[in-house]
Design an enzyme around this catalytic site. Structure first.
Site, PDB file in Angstrom:
ATOM      1  N   TYR A  53       0.856  -1.187   0.000  1.00 41.92           N
ATOM      2  CA  TYR A  53       0.000   0.000   0.000  1.00 41.92           C
ATOM      3  C   TYR A  53       0.887   1.230   0.000  1.00 41.92           C
ATOM      4  O   TYR A  53       1.743   1.366   0.874  1.00 41.92           O
ATOM      5  CB  TYR A  53      -0.907   0.023   1.238  1.00 41.92           C
ATOM      6  N   GLU A  55      -0.410   4.689  -0.559  1.00 44.69           N
ATOM      7  CA  GLU A  55      -1.262   5.871  -0.738  1.00 44.69           C
ATOM      8  C   GLU A  55      -0.461   7.141  -0.506  1.00 44.69           C
ATOM      9  O   GLU A  55       0.304   7.232   0.462  1.00 44.69           O
ATOM     10  CB  GLU A  55      -2.440   5.830   0.238  1.00 44.69           C
ATOM     11  N   ASP A 199      -5.987  14.219 -24.964  1.00 45.02           N
ATOM     12  CA  ASP A 199      -6.045  12.810 -24.566  1.00 45.02           C
ATOM     13  C   ASP A 199      -5.327  12.009 -25.650  1.00 45.02           C
ATOM     14  O   ASP A 199      -5.877  11.743 -26.708  1.00 45.02           O
ATOM     15  CB  ASP A 199      -7.503  12.369 -24.423  1.00 45.02           C
ATOM     16  N   THR A 225      -3.070   6.592 -21.932  1.00 45.00           N
ATOM     17  CA  THR A 225      -2.935   5.236 -21.416  1.00 45.00           C
ATOM     18  C   THR A 225      -1.469   4.871 -21.583  1.00 45.00           C
ATOM     19  O   THR A 225      -0.727   5.563 -22.287  1.00 45.00           O
ATOM     20  CB  THR A 225      -3.756   4.208 -22.226  1.00 45.00           C
ATOM     21  N   ARG A 234      -1.116  -2.201 -18.703  1.00 46.35           N
ATOM     22  CA  ARG A 234      -2.412  -1.528 -18.695  1.00 46.35           C
ATOM     23  C   ARG A 234      -2.420  -0.445 -17.618  1.00 46.35           C
ATOM     24  O   ARG A 234      -2.213  -0.734 -16.438  1.00 46.35           O
ATOM     25  CB  ARG A 234      -3.458  -2.600 -18.388  1.00 46.35           C
TER      26      ARG A 234
HETATM   27  C1  LIG Z   1      -8.462   3.857 -24.644  1.00 43.15           C
HETATM   28  C2  LIG Z   1      -8.802   5.273 -24.383  1.00 43.15           C
HETATM   29  C3  LIG Z   1      -9.110   5.729 -23.097  1.00 43.15           C
HETATM   30  C4  LIG Z   1      -9.361   4.815 -21.915  1.00 43.15           C
HETATM   31  O1  LIG Z   1      -8.399   3.997 -21.535  1.00 43.15           O
HETATM   32  P1  LIG Z   1      -8.744   2.769 -20.546  1.00 43.15           P
HETATM   33  O2  LIG Z   1      -7.412   2.391 -20.062  1.00 43.15           O
HETATM   34  O3  LIG Z   1      -9.449   1.763 -21.359  1.00 43.15           O
HETATM   35  O4  LIG Z   1      -9.603   3.308 -19.456  1.00 43.15           O
HETATM   36  C5  LIG Z   1      -9.313   7.086 -22.901  1.00 43.15           C
HETATM   37  N1  LIG Z   1      -9.254   7.938 -23.936  1.00 43.15           N
HETATM   38  C6  LIG Z   1      -9.002   7.534 -25.189  1.00 43.15           C
HETATM   39  C7  LIG Z   1      -8.963   8.536 -26.273  1.00 43.15           C
HETATM   40  C8  LIG Z   1      -8.795   6.188 -25.463  1.00 43.15           C
HETATM   41  O5  LIG Z   1      -8.592   5.782 -26.712  1.00 43.15           O
END
Ligand SMILES: *Cc1c(COP(=O)(O)O)cnc(C)c1O
Length: 418
Positions: A53, A55, A199, A225, A234
């Site tokens: 842990y 945190e 993103d 990600t 992941r």
């Molecule tokens: C895949 C993706 C996510 C989410 O990722 P996870 O790990 O599946 O939660 C967020 N934004 C975009 C643009 C993605 O392609």
């Protein structure tokens, strides 16, 4: 390792894990968001850090015994900073969606407006889908692509931004095959006083390898990600150059939206960032893009419509609606001959997302597996043959054998723990 520890203790789970290895070995993985991590990343993922842990943040933890967790997290941050040439990184988000949730929490109050890319034009669930927290707690307004060019329609985006004065604009996608012009997004965001969030979940690897323009220094905050083109475990991550924003992000991740960080995953992230800092990773990304281009070009030669007419990245979106088929049908038939891909909507799709008129294909995983332009051309021809013979069982049997031949030529031993 898995065999030694699991075969006797839990044969039920062991058997399924073995089946999964076989599935990955005997099929061609073309889901654009997937990849194969190295054995080093896999091994780190299963380290004893899962027991800890931690945190809080390095040197500011809530529990004792975090001295090694601190070293790991500091290394992960240092490597990510170097990889993206950015001042601040939070490596704790458990996933891309968690990273986005933290950004929303940091900047938006309930019911605030934001601009996101229409899902059917390539946006992500967390960019305002009504079944997602982003669409339930906040007010999304969607921009999309131009119907003719199928590239982002900045004129409409600009108009929407001026009309609605959103608190935040999101630049990012899950199914858009073209370069994103972050500077254009920034210009619009600045004019209306909106935060710009990039993103880069899909294109993080391309950006790290300098094969796609970077939003660092342009966007106020960047989420990603770590498991798509970046080829790590992941997970998610948040970056910024702004110190004030950095503080807000840290509190929004912990305690805002998460408890204890997954330290074993953060360690695996650090290992994958180390890999991405090697010159060979640049060669990998170069091949990812070349292979996607060959896919798109071969489809075009075969008279299959490719959304936006091609690709600049690792994604190829084909329009099977123009062949009077659905994305769901083609993706299912592809699965039967051993090619894994997903149905997808295309811009202005008459079908709902559960059916879709498109199939999204990606080159990252198979490029990791070692396939090159010869194989990608072959695969595009197999997929084209399938589309043209979708109800011909004999032909499909032959295509399945061709897929098996390719799989056998590229064994997966390097990507599993034995
Ligand atoms: C895949 C993706 C996510 C989410 O990722 P996870 O790990 O599946 O939660 C967020 N934004 C975009 C643009 C993605 O392609």
């Amino acid at each position: 390792m898995i065999r030694q520890y699991l075969e006797n203790q839990d044969p039920e789970i062991y058997k399924i894990l073995k089946l999964e290895n076989e599935r990955q070995e005997n099929s061609l993985e073309m889901i654009a968001s997937e990849n194969f991590v190295s054995q080093a990343v896999l091994a780190t993922y299963s380290s004893t850090l899962t027991n800890k842990y931690a945190e809080g943040y390095p040197k500011k933890r809530y529990y004792n015994g975090c001295e090694n967790a601190d070293l790991i997290e500091e290394l992960a941050i240092e490597r990510a900073k170097k990889l993206f040439n950015v001042n601040f990184v939070n490596v704790q988000p458990h996933s891309g969606a968690q990273a986005n949730a933290a950004v929303f929490l940091a900047f938006m109050n309930a019911n605030d407006k934001f601009l996101g890319m229409d899902l059917s034009h390539g946006g992500h669930l967390t960019h305002g889908s009504k079944v997602n927290f982003s669409g339930k707690l906040y007010q999304p307004i969607f921009y999309g692509v131009d119907p003719k060019t199928e590239r982002i329609d900045f004129d409409t985006l600009y108009k929407l931004a001026r009309e609605y004065k959103p608190k935040m604009i999101i630049a990012g996608f899950s199914a858009y095959p073209r370069i994103l012009d972050f500077a254009k997004f920034k210009e619009i965001a600045e004019e209306v006083g909106a935060i710009l969030m990039a993103d880069i979940a899909h294109i993080a690897g391309l950006i790290a390898a300098t094969y796609h323009p970077s939003p660092v220094g342009i966007a106020d905050v960047i989420t990603t990600t770590t498991h798509k083109t970046l080829r790590g475990p992941r997970g998610g991550m948040i970056m910024t150059n702004n110190e004030e924003i950095a503080k807000k992000i840290n509190s929004a991740v912990f305690p805002g939206t998460q408890g204890g960080p997954l330290m074993h995953v953060i360690a695996a992230k650090a290992v994958s960032f180390g890999e991405a800092l090697q010159p060979s990773y640049k060669d990998y990304i170069k091949s990812v893009i070349e292979n996607a281009k060959v896919l798109a070009e071969t489809f075009l030669e075969r008279g299959i419509r490719v959304v936006s007419g091609g690709t600049d990245n690792h994604i190829v979106l084909i329009d099977v609606g123009s062949r009077k088929l659905t994305g769901a049908l083609v993706a299912d038939e592809l699965h039967k001959i051993g090619i894994t891909a997903n149905k997808n909507t295309i811009p202005f799709d008459p079908n709902p997302p559960t059916i879709g008129s498109g199939v999204r294909l990606g080159s990252p995983a198979l490029t990791t597996r070692g396939l090159g332009i010869t194989e990608f051309k072959k695969i595009a021809n197999i997929i084209s043959d399938l589309i043209e013979n979708i109800y011909d069982d004999k032909k499909k049997e032959k295509l399945k054998q061709e897929v098996q031949e390719i799989c056998r030529s590229f064994p997966m031993d390097r990507f599993r723990l034995t």
